[in-house]
Enzyme design. Structure first.
Site, short mmCIF file in Angstrom:
data_model
loop_
_atom_site.label_atom_id
_atom_site.label_comp_id
_atom_site.label_asym_id
_atom_site.label_seq_id
_atom_site.Cartn_x
_atom_site.Cartn_y
_atom_site.Cartn_z
N GLY A 187 -36.10 -7.07 -14.39
CA GLY A 187 -37.08 -6.34 -13.56
C GLY A 187 -36.53 -5.00 -13.10
O GLY A 187 -36.85 -4.51 -12.02
N ASP B 268 -36.37 -5.14 -18.66
CA ASP B 268 -37.72 -5.29 -18.06
C ASP B 268 -38.68 -5.56 -19.20
O ASP B 268 -38.31 -5.39 -20.36
CB ASP B 268 -38.10 -4.00 -17.29
CG ASP B 268 -39.15 -4.26 -16.20
OD1 ASP B 268 -40.28 -4.62 -16.54
OD2 ASP B 268 -38.82 -4.10 -15.01
N ILE B 269 -39.94 -5.93 -18.87
CA ILE B 269 -40.92 -6.03 -19.96
C ILE B 269 -41.50 -4.66 -20.30
O ILE B 269 -42.26 -4.53 -21.23
CB ILE B 269 -42.12 -6.97 -19.67
CG1 ILE B 269 -42.55 -6.87 -18.22
CG2 ILE B 269 -41.86 -8.38 -20.10
CD1 ILE B 269 -43.89 -7.51 -17.97
N ARG B 270 -41.20 -3.65 -19.49
CA ARG B 270 -41.71 -2.31 -19.81
C ARG B 270 -40.54 -1.33 -19.83
O ARG B 270 -39.54 -1.54 -19.14
CB ARG B 270 -42.77 -1.87 -18.80
CG ARG B 270 -42.31 -1.97 -17.37
CD ARG B 270 -43.39 -1.67 -16.35
NE ARG B 270 -42.90 -1.95 -15.00
CZ ARG B 270 -42.94 -1.12 -13.97
NH1 ARG B 270 -43.47 0.07 -14.11
NH2 ARG B 270 -42.47 -1.47 -12.80
N ASP C 24 -38.60 -10.10 -21.75
CA ASP C 24 -39.56 -10.89 -20.97
C ASP C 24 -38.80 -12.11 -20.43
O ASP C 24 -38.19 -12.86 -21.21
CB ASP C 24 -40.70 -11.33 -21.91
CG ASP C 24 -41.80 -12.10 -21.17
OD1 ASP C 24 -41.54 -12.61 -20.06
OD2 ASP C 24 -42.91 -12.18 -21.72
N TYR D 272 -47.02 -16.54 -3.72
CA TYR D 272 -45.75 -15.81 -3.69
C TYR D 272 -44.74 -16.57 -2.82
O TYR D 272 -43.60 -16.82 -3.22
CB TYR D 272 -46.00 -14.41 -3.14
CG TYR D 272 -44.80 -13.51 -3.03
CD1 TYR D 272 -44.13 -13.06 -4.16
CD2 TYR D 272 -44.36 -13.06 -1.78
CE1 TYR D 272 -43.06 -12.20 -4.06
CE2 TYR D 272 -43.29 -12.19 -1.67
CZ TYR D 272 -42.63 -11.76 -2.81
OH TYR D 272 -41.57 -10.90 -2.70
N LYS E 248 -41.19 -18.42 -3.62
CA LYS E 248 -39.94 -17.98 -2.99
C LYS E 248 -39.20 -19.16 -2.36
O LYS E 248 -37.98 -19.28 -2.49
CB LYS E 248 -40.21 -16.89 -1.95
CG LYS E 248 -40.56 -15.53 -2.57
CD LYS E 248 -39.47 -15.00 -3.48
CE LYS E 248 -39.81 -13.68 -4.12
NZ LYS E 248 -38.89 -13.29 -5.19
P1 NAD Z 1 -41.52 -4.67 -8.59
O1 NAD Z 1 -42.87 -5.29 -8.78
O2 NAD Z 1 -41.43 -3.26 -8.22
O3 NAD Z 1 -40.66 -4.90 -9.91
C1 NAD Z 1 -40.68 -6.12 -10.62
C2 NAD Z 1 -40.41 -5.82 -12.08
O4 NAD Z 1 -40.50 -7.05 -12.80
C3 NAD Z 1 -41.43 -4.84 -12.70
O5 NAD Z 1 -40.77 -3.70 -13.20
C4 NAD Z 1 -42.09 -5.65 -13.80
O6 NAD Z 1 -42.37 -4.88 -14.96
C5 NAD Z 1 -41.05 -6.74 -14.07
N1 NAD Z 1 -41.65 -7.93 -14.66
C6 NAD Z 1 -42.83 -8.50 -14.38
N2 NAD Z 1 -43.03 -9.56 -15.19
C7 NAD Z 1 -41.94 -9.66 -15.97
C8 NAD Z 1 -41.54 -10.55 -17.01
N3 NAD Z 1 -42.33 -11.54 -17.44
N4 NAD Z 1 -40.32 -10.38 -17.58
C9 NAD Z 1 -39.51 -9.36 -17.19
N5 NAD Z 1 -39.85 -8.46 -16.23
C10 NAD Z 1 -41.04 -8.63 -15.63
O7 NAD Z 1 -40.75 -5.62 -7.56
P2 NAD Z 1 -39.54 -5.22 -6.61
O8 NAD Z 1 -40.12 -4.73 -5.35
O9 NAD Z 1 -38.54 -4.42 -7.32
O10 NAD Z 1 -38.99 -6.69 -6.29
C11 NAD Z 1 -37.93 -7.26 -7.02
C12 NAD Z 1 -37.65 -8.65 -6.43
O11 NAD Z 1 -37.36 -8.53 -5.03
C13 NAD Z 1 -38.82 -9.63 -6.53
O12 NAD Z 1 -38.33 -10.93 -6.71
C14 NAD Z 1 -39.47 -9.52 -5.16
O13 NAD Z 1 -40.16 -10.69 -4.84
C15 NAD Z 1 -38.25 -9.34 -4.28
N6 NAD Z 1 -38.59 -8.71 -3.00
C16 NAD Z 1 -39.05 -7.43 -2.97
C17 NAD Z 1 -39.39 -6.86 -1.73
C18 NAD Z 1 -39.91 -5.46 -1.63
O14 NAD Z 1 -40.37 -5.07 -0.55
N7 NAD Z 1 -39.85 -4.66 -2.69
C19 NAD Z 1 -39.24 -7.62 -0.56
C20 NAD Z 1 -38.81 -8.93 -0.65
C21 NAD Z 1 -38.45 -9.47 -1.89
C1 AKB Z 2 -44.44 -7.96 -0.64
O1 AKB Z 2 -45.10 -7.38 0.26
O2 AKB Z 2 -44.91 -8.79 -1.43
C2 AKB Z 2 -42.98 -7.68 -0.71
C3 AKB Z 2 -42.22 -8.66 0.12
C4 AKB Z 2 -42.02 -8.43 1.54
O3 AKB Z 2 -41.80 -9.67 -0.40
N1 AKB Z 2 -42.76 -6.33 -0.30
#
Ligand code: NAD
Ligand code: AKB
Length: 324
Positions: A8, A34-36, A53, A142, A146
């Site tokens: 990711g 990543d997938i993209r 993926d 979600y 988690k």
């Molecule tokens: P994001 O959505 O910005 O990035 C997630 C990435 O996962 C994307 O680039 C997407 O292309 C990739 N993805 C989706 N499906 C996929 C697959 N099948 N295979 C491979 N890649 C895939 O999310 P983020 O904010 O960077 O969060 C990363 C992690 O941190 C997640 O587990 C999220 O739950 C956790 N998290 C984030 C936040 C936040 O505020 N950003 C807060 C708490 C927890």
């Molecule tokens: C979301 O809002 O889903 C994330 C998180 C707090 O896990 N930013």
């Protein structure tokens, strides 16, 4: 931690963690996936990148065999707001993806970082000074993934001796990429709209307090935890960590100190409001402080100064040179 795989890695956290790890470990020692593909040339060209993926077990095996990593940061996931519109996808990616990488970590003897979230809590959790160990009955898909992820990581540690570690992140605020479909995304968007249009329409009620953190602290926390002395870790997979807690009204007031014309209006989205209402106002992160020395450096005021400065530069940069 010598050679790392980040899943990711094009997302909000991954795009910054990958670059920070490449600075620390050497560019060739951090495999982004990543997938993209990233559009950002810094991320794309500064080290190895794999289109991967997290549901494709054969490809995961090939990548593990080729790169011989010792640590996995498993960030691929579907966030809270998108999860509510696509619950089946959320379950598949968040649970099966984690399972696949835990199995890969077991087979190839890697440590694994898993990011949990304030979303692992629910409406029956104490909302203020939320304890490290408390009621976790989230009512979003979600949140369900988690909590299950935290437990699965604990299980792999206890049953197989895997070095799994993780934190419960607050909402994260950053300027490099746009956030990926969460409930806390407003706290990023508000800065961009304040600079571009001097106004912002917020989808949460003005008094909705949520824990938040600035990305430099979040990236530092991940590296700190993975480097911490394992003998001192009691809560391996789900450390509460915090930095600040604020409402839309309070962040708007802070932005107004720098952009006096800025105006916020409200049009509440019931889905995201219900999610935010079920999350803590502020967590207690004493365990993270005591077990691995966690301490945040940014508060709302210092983050706002930096966000506005960095975004001003970013918005003035031509698209071809932007990291987003
Ligand atoms: P994001 O959505 O910005 O990035 C997630 C990435 O996962 C994307 O680039 C997407 O292309 C990739 N993805 C989706 N499906 C996929 C697959 N099948 N295979 C491979 N890649 C895939 O999310 P983020 O904010 O960077 O969060 C990363 C992690 O941190 C997640 O587990 C999220 O739950 C956790 N998290 C984030 C936040 C936040 O505020 N950003 C807060 C708490 C927890
Ligand atoms: C979301 O809002 O889903 C994330 C998180 C707090 O896990 N930013």
């Amino acid at each position: 931690m010598k050679k790392v795989l980040v899943t990711g890695s094009v997302g909000q956290i991954g795009s910054e963690l990958t670059v920070a790890l490449r600075k620390k470990l050497g560019e060739g020692n951090v495999v982004a996936s990543d997938i993209r593909m990233p559009t950002d040339t810094v991320l794309r060209d500064s080290g190895p990148f794999e289109i991967l993926d997290c549901l494709d077990t054969n490809h995961i095996t090939r990548v593990m065999q080729i790169h011989e990593c010792d640590t996995i940061f498993h960030l691929a996931a579907i966030l809270s707001a998108i999860g509510e519109s696509k619950p089946a996808l959320s379950w598949q990616v968040n649970m099966n993806g984690l399972y696949n990488f835990l199995e890969a970590a077991r087979q190839y003897k890697c440590a694994l970082f898993f990011p949990s979230s304030i979303g692992a809590f629910g409406p029956s959790t104490p909302p203020d000074n939320t304890p490290q160990d408390t009621i976790q009955r989230p009512d979003t898909i979600y949140g369900v993934t988690k909590v299950a992820g935290e437990l699965l990581c604990d299980y792999y540690h206890k049953r197989f001796g895997l070095d799994t570690r993780g934190v419960r992140f607050p909402g994260l605020i950053s300027y490099e990429t746009e956030p990926g479909g969460g409930t806390t995304d407003y706290a990023v968007d508000i800065y961009r709209k304040a600079l571009k249009y001097k106004k912002y329409k917020c989808y949460l009620r003005k008094d909705t307090a949520i824990d938040m953190m600035y990305m430099p602290d979040a990236v530092r926390s991940m590296i700190m935890l993975m480097e911490a002395d394992p003998n001192k870790l009691i809560h391996r997979n789900a450390f509460n960590i915090c930095a600040m807690s604020f409402t839309p009204d309070e962040i708007a007031a802070e932005i107004k100190k720098h952009i006096p014309e800025f105006e916020i209006t409200y049009e509440v989205d019931p889905v995201r409001q219900a999610i935010a209402d079920s999350w803590p106002n502020s967590m207690d992160d004493t365990s993270a402080q005591q077990e691995w020395g966690w301490e945040a450096t940014y508060d709302l005021a210092t983050m706002t100064v930096d966000m506005l400065e960095q975004l001003k530069i970013k918005l003035a940069t031509p698209d071809s040179q932007k990291r987003v």
